[in-house]
Scaffold this motif. Structure first.
Motif, PDB file in Angstrom:
ATOM      1  N   TYR A   1      16.093  28.517 -10.515  1.00  0.00           N
ATOM      2  CA  TYR A   1      15.980  28.114 -11.920  1.00  0.00           C
ATOM      3  C   TYR A   1      14.618  27.538 -12.254  1.00  0.00           C
ATOM      4  CZ  TYR A   1      18.008  26.615 -16.399  1.00  0.00           C
ATOM      5  OH  TYR A   1      18.307  26.452 -17.728  1.00  0.00           O
ATOM      6  N   VAL A   2      14.047  26.753 -11.339  1.00  0.00           N
ATOM      7  CA  VAL A   2      12.743  26.139 -11.620  1.00  0.00           C
ATOM      8  C   VAL A   2      11.693  26.443 -10.557  1.00  0.00           C
ATOM      9  CG1 VAL A   2      13.706  24.269 -12.998  1.00  0.00           C
ATOM     10  CG2 VAL A   2      13.447  23.940 -10.547  1.00  0.00           C
ATOM     11  N   GLY A   3      12.044  27.264  -9.554  1.00  0.00           N
ATOM     12  CA  GLY A   3      11.046  27.683  -8.572  1.00  0.00           C
ATOM     13  C   GLY A   3      10.613  26.594  -7.609  1.00  0.00           C
ATOM     14  N   LEU A   4      11.515  25.663  -7.290  1.00  0.00           N
ATOM     15  CA  LEU A   4      11.180  24.569  -6.376  1.00  0.00           C
ATOM     16  C   LEU A   4      11.871  24.800  -5.044  1.00  0.00           C
ATOM     17  CD1 LEU A   4       9.888  21.778  -5.852  1.00  0.00           C
ATOM     18  CD2 LEU A   4      12.009  20.756  -6.714  1.00  0.00           C
ATOM     19  N   VAL A   5      11.084  24.865  -3.980  1.00  0.00           N
ATOM     20  CA  VAL A   5      11.630  25.087  -2.640  1.00  0.00           C
ATOM     21  C   VAL A   5      11.361  23.847  -1.787  1.00  0.00           C
ATOM     22  CG1 VAL A   5      11.602  26.541  -0.581  1.00  0.00           C
ATOM     23  CG2 VAL A   5      11.225  27.570  -2.835  1.00  0.00           C
ATOM     24  N   VAL A   6      12.413  23.076  -1.554  1.00  0.00           N
ATOM     25  CA  VAL A   6      12.358  21.903  -0.676  1.00  0.00           C
ATOM     26  C   VAL A   6      13.595  21.963   0.207  1.00  0.00           C
ATOM     27  CG1 VAL A   6      12.234  19.386  -0.521  1.00  0.00           C
ATOM     28  CG2 VAL A   6      11.208  20.552  -2.465  1.00  0.00           C
ATOM     29  N   ARG A   7      13.423  21.692   1.473  1.00  0.00           N
ATOM     30  CA  ARG A   7      14.532  21.860   2.417  1.00  0.00           C
ATOM     31  C   ARG A   7      15.708  20.943   2.098  1.00  0.00           C
ATOM     32  NH1 ARG A   7      13.889  22.952   8.834  1.00  0.00           N
ATOM     33  NH2 ARG A   7      16.098  23.021   9.366  1.00  0.00           N
ATOM     34  N   ASP A   8      15.432  19.701   1.706  1.00  0.00           N
ATOM     35  CA  ASP A   8      16.498  18.735   1.413  1.00  0.00           C
ATOM     36  C   ASP A   8      15.984  17.806   0.319  1.00  0.00           C
ATOM     37  OD1 ASP A   8      18.656  17.030   1.414  1.00  0.00           O
ATOM     38  OD2 ASP A   8      18.456  16.389   3.496  1.00  0.00           O
ATOM     39  N   VAL A   9      15.990  18.315  -0.920  1.00  0.00           N
ATOM     40  CA  VAL A   9      15.300  17.636  -2.015  1.00  0.00           C
ATOM     41  C   VAL A   9      15.809  16.222  -2.234  1.00  0.00           C
ATOM     42  CG1 VAL A   9      16.833  18.571  -3.787  1.00  0.00           C
ATOM     43  CG2 VAL A   9      14.503  17.918  -4.403  1.00  0.00           C
ATOM     44  N   ASN A  10      17.105  15.989  -2.049  1.00  0.00           N
ATOM     45  CA  ASN A  10      17.679  14.671  -2.326  1.00  0.00           C
ATOM     46  C   ASN A  10      17.857  13.809  -1.088  1.00  0.00           C
ATOM     47  OD1 ASN A  10      17.797  14.772  -5.107  1.00  0.00           O
ATOM     48  ND2 ASN A  10      19.831  15.693  -5.165  1.00  0.00           N
ATOM     49  N   CYS A  11      17.235  14.173  -0.007  1.00  0.00           N
ATOM     50  CA  CYS A  11      17.262  13.285   1.156  1.00  0.00           C
ATOM     51  C   CYS A  11      16.686  11.938   0.751  1.00  0.00           C
ATOM     52  CB  CYS A  11      16.450  13.876   2.302  1.00  0.00           C
ATOM     53  SG  CYS A  11      16.351  12.787   3.754  1.00  0.00           S
ATOM     54  N   ALA A  12      17.466  10.881   0.953  1.00  0.00           N
ATOM     55  CA  ALA A  12      17.066   9.557   0.456  1.00  0.00           C
ATOM     56  C   ALA A  12      16.210   8.811   1.466  1.00  0.00           C
ATOM     57  CB  ALA A  12      18.310   8.738   0.111  1.00  0.00           C
ATOM     58  N   MET A  13      15.254   9.505   2.060  1.00  0.00           N
ATOM     59  CA  MET A  13      14.279   8.852   2.940  1.00  0.00           C
ATOM     60  C   MET A  13      12.925   9.477   2.677  1.00  0.00           C
ATOM     61  SD  MET A  13      14.193   8.248   7.085  1.00  0.00           S
ATOM     62  CE  MET A  13      15.195   6.757   7.014  1.00  0.00           C
ATOM     63  N   LYS A  14      12.086   8.735   1.969  1.00  0.00           N
ATOM     64  CA  LYS A  14      10.777   9.230   1.588  1.00  0.00           C
ATOM     65  C   LYS A  14       9.767   8.094   1.685  1.00  0.00           C
ATOM     66  CE  LYS A  14      12.433  12.814  -1.598  1.00  0.00           C
ATOM     67  NZ  LYS A  14      13.842  12.778  -1.194  1.00  0.00           N
ATOM     68  N   VAL A  15       8.504   8.437   1.884  1.00  0.00           N
ATOM     69  CA  VAL A  15       7.441   7.433   1.900  1.00  0.00           C
ATOM     70  C   VAL A  15       6.175   8.067   1.324  1.00  0.00           C
ATOM     71  CG1 VAL A  15       6.765   7.980   4.293  1.00  0.00           C
ATOM     72  CG2 VAL A  15       6.186   5.738   3.313  1.00  0.00           C
ATOM     73  N   PHE A  16       5.415   7.268   0.568  1.00  0.00           N
ATOM     74  CA  PHE A  16       4.210   7.801  -0.062  1.00  0.00           C
ATOM     75  C   PHE A  16       3.256   6.653  -0.383  1.00  0.00           C
ATOM     76  CE2 PHE A  16       7.573   7.187  -3.144  1.00  0.00           C
ATOM     77  CZ  PHE A  16       6.975   6.464  -4.164  1.00  0.00           C
ATOM     78  N   ARG A  17       2.020   7.002  -0.679  1.00  0.00           N
ATOM     79  CA  ARG A  17       1.026   6.011  -1.054  1.00  0.00           C
ATOM     80  C   ARG A  17       1.358   5.458  -2.445  1.00  0.00           C
ATOM     81  NH1 ARG A  17      -3.429   5.648   2.039  1.00  0.00           N
ATOM     82  NH2 ARG A  17      -4.340   4.429   0.350  1.00  0.00           N
TER      83      ARG A  17
ATOM     84  N   GLU B   1       0.817  -1.214   0.000  1.00  0.00           N
ATOM     85  CA  GLU B   1       0.000   0.000   0.000  1.00  0.00           C
ATOM     86  C   GLU B   1       0.852   1.267   0.000  1.00  0.00           C
ATOM     87  OE1 GLU B   1      -3.637   2.059   2.618  1.00  0.00           O
ATOM     88  OE2 GLU B   1      -2.605   0.273   3.351  1.00  0.00           O
ATOM     89  N   PHE B   2       1.994   1.206   0.674  1.00  0.00           N
ATOM     90  CA  PHE B   2       2.877   2.355   0.754  1.00  0.00           C
ATOM     91  C   PHE B   2       4.254   1.983   0.204  1.00  0.00           C
ATOM     92  CE2 PHE B   2      -0.252   3.032   4.106  1.00  0.00           C
ATOM     93  CZ  PHE B   2      -0.634   4.344   3.876  1.00  0.00           C
ATOM     94  N   ILE B   3       4.928   2.971  -0.350  1.00  0.00           N
ATOM     95  CA  ILE B   3       6.288   2.804  -0.864  1.00  0.00           C
ATOM     96  C   ILE B   3       7.204   3.744  -0.092  1.00  0.00           C
ATOM     97  CG2 ILE B   3       7.828   3.160  -2.835  1.00  0.00           C
ATOM     98  CD1 ILE B   3       5.522   2.482  -4.682  1.00  0.00           C
ATOM     99  N   ALA B   4       8.337   3.216   0.350  1.00  0.00           N
ATOM    100  CA  ALA B   4       9.365   4.037   0.985  1.00  0.00           C
ATOM    101  C   ALA B   4      10.695   3.717   0.329  1.00  0.00           C
ATOM    102  CB  ALA B   4       9.434   3.773   2.487  1.00  0.00           C
ATOM    103  N   PHE B   5      11.619   4.655   0.394  1.00  0.00           N
ATOM    104  CA  PHE B   5      12.960   4.295  -0.043  1.00  0.00           C
ATOM    105  C   PHE B   5      14.029   4.976   0.796  1.00  0.00           C
ATOM    106  CE2 PHE B   5      11.509   7.445  -3.306  1.00  0.00           C
ATOM    107  CZ  PHE B   5      12.454   8.447  -3.147  1.00  0.00           C
ATOM    108  N   ILE B   6      15.146   4.257   0.905  1.00  0.00           N
ATOM    109  CA  ILE B   6      16.363   4.780   1.505  1.00  0.00           C
ATOM    110  C   ILE B   6      17.517   4.312   0.610  1.00  0.00           C
ATOM    111  CG2 ILE B   6      15.461   4.762   3.864  1.00  0.00           C
ATOM    112  CD1 ILE B   6      17.091   2.221   4.375  1.00  0.00           C
ATOM    113  N   ASP B   7      18.721   4.811   0.868  1.00  0.00           N
ATOM    114  CA  ASP B   7      19.868   4.354   0.105  1.00  0.00           C
ATOM    115  C   ASP B   7      20.414   3.040   0.662  1.00  0.00           C
ATOM    116  OD1 ASP B   7      19.802   6.392  -1.706  1.00  0.00           O
ATOM    117  OD2 ASP B   7      21.317   7.619  -0.708  1.00  0.00           O
ATOM    118  N   SER B   8      21.273   2.403  -0.107  1.00  0.00           N
ATOM    119  CA  SER B   8      21.855   1.116   0.287  1.00  0.00           C
ATOM    120  C   SER B   8      23.225   1.262   0.932  1.00  0.00           C
ATOM    121  CB  SER B   8      21.991   0.204  -0.942  1.00  0.00           C
ATOM    122  OG  SER B   8      20.739  -0.061  -1.511  1.00  0.00           O
ATOM    123  N   ASP B   9      23.614   2.487   1.250  1.00  0.00           N
ATOM    124  CA  ASP B   9      24.969   2.713   1.764  1.00  0.00           C
ATOM    125  C   ASP B   9      25.053   2.766   3.280  1.00  0.00           C
ATOM    126  OD1 ASP B   9      23.756   5.134   2.279  1.00  0.00           O
ATOM    127  OD2 ASP B   9      24.971   6.286   0.870  1.00  0.00           O
ATOM    128  N   GLY B  10      23.924   2.597   3.968  1.00  0.00           N
ATOM    129  CA  GLY B  10      23.926   2.596   5.420  1.00  0.00           C
ATOM    130  C   GLY B  10      23.861   3.965   6.063  1.00  0.00           C
TER     131      GLY B  10
END
Length: 245
Positions: free
Chosen positions: A142-158, A86-95
């Motif tokens: 350049y593209v008007g996107l404001v995210v505090r840490d856009v490439n933080c490799a910890m996310k979860v979503f439906r 139901e949900f997808i999350a991801f992190i990196d494989s580097d620990g």
């Protein structure tokens, strides 16, 4: 909680087994009905061999193989396409992230369909921190996107959100395009502080010149298509609606 945990993997023979084992241990202690989906993105070390061995031990480990290295975004897309929970999350494989820290994000799914972490204290060398700051500045201006840490490799979503936000980018612009799509669709996200740990084995690839140059090429492409993104999204979502009906 049903969760597909995505792990993009490129030459992580020194880390991948520990990260996979930690994930399944967290599933057990946290009461998670989970699967781990790893994309072995053309690794030239023993990552594929290690994952093959782990598959015999963990029936809920899926491994997607790329015969050649196709990039971070491509690895994430292949794994997300294979997710079933139901949900997808991801992190990196580097620990540098721990799967158990996803418990900081999961409660916010009650109110948000997309939750992202941001690293309060980055455990990275100074050049990577400077590169990240420059990248964030370019995205804002350049593209008007404001995210505090856009490439933080910890996310979860439906997972039902994935067909709507699946990006074109195959490299470093994966996350930026996802957030731009969320922004265009009017879908809010939640940002949550998460721990970040020092890399103890293996080599980082994100700061390589080839990766940075590809990121700038993709950023220029993203800028060109931003103005047409809303129309493209409407067409994509209309097609998705027609398929459901």
């Amino acid at each position: 909680m049903q969760l597909s945990l995505i792990l993009p993997c490129f030459n992580e023979e020194a880390n991948i087994e520990r990260v996979v084992r930690d994930a399944f241990a967290w599933f057990k202690t946290g009461g998670i009905d989970g699967e781990v989906v790893v994309t072995n993105d053309g690794s030239r070390d023993r990552s594929g061999e290690i994952l093959h061995g782990l598959r015999k031990e963990f029936p809920y480990l899926k491994v997607v193989h790329h015969t050649v290295n196709r990039g971070y975004g491509a690895a994430l897309k292949s794994a997300c396409d294979s997710a079933t929970k139901e949900f997808i999350a991801f992190i990196d494989s580097d620990g540098q992230f721990k799967s158990s820290d996803l418990h900081l994000l999961l409660p916010h799914l009650k109110h948000f369909s997309f939750v992202t972490g941001y690293r309060e204290h980055r455990a990275d060398p100074l050049p990577r921190i400077v590169n990240a700051a420059l990248y964030g500045f370019l995205l804002r201006t350049y593209v008007g996107l404001v995210v505090r840490d856009v490439n933080c490799a910890m996310k979860v979503f439906r997972r039902d959100l994935w067909p709507k936000i699946r990006p074109e980018a195959t490299g470093a612009l994966f996350n930026a395009e996802v957030f731009l799509t969320l922004q265009a669709l009017g879908i809010p996200w939640k940002e949550v502080p998460v721990p970040h740990y020092p890399r103890t084995a293996g080599q980082q690839t994100g700061a390589k010149l080839s990766v940075i140059l590809r990121m700038f090429r993709e950023l220029a492409h993203l800028k060109r298509r931003k103005n047409t993104m809303a129309k493209e999204l409407r067409i994509r979502n209309d097609l998705l609606t027609q398929r459901k009906n």
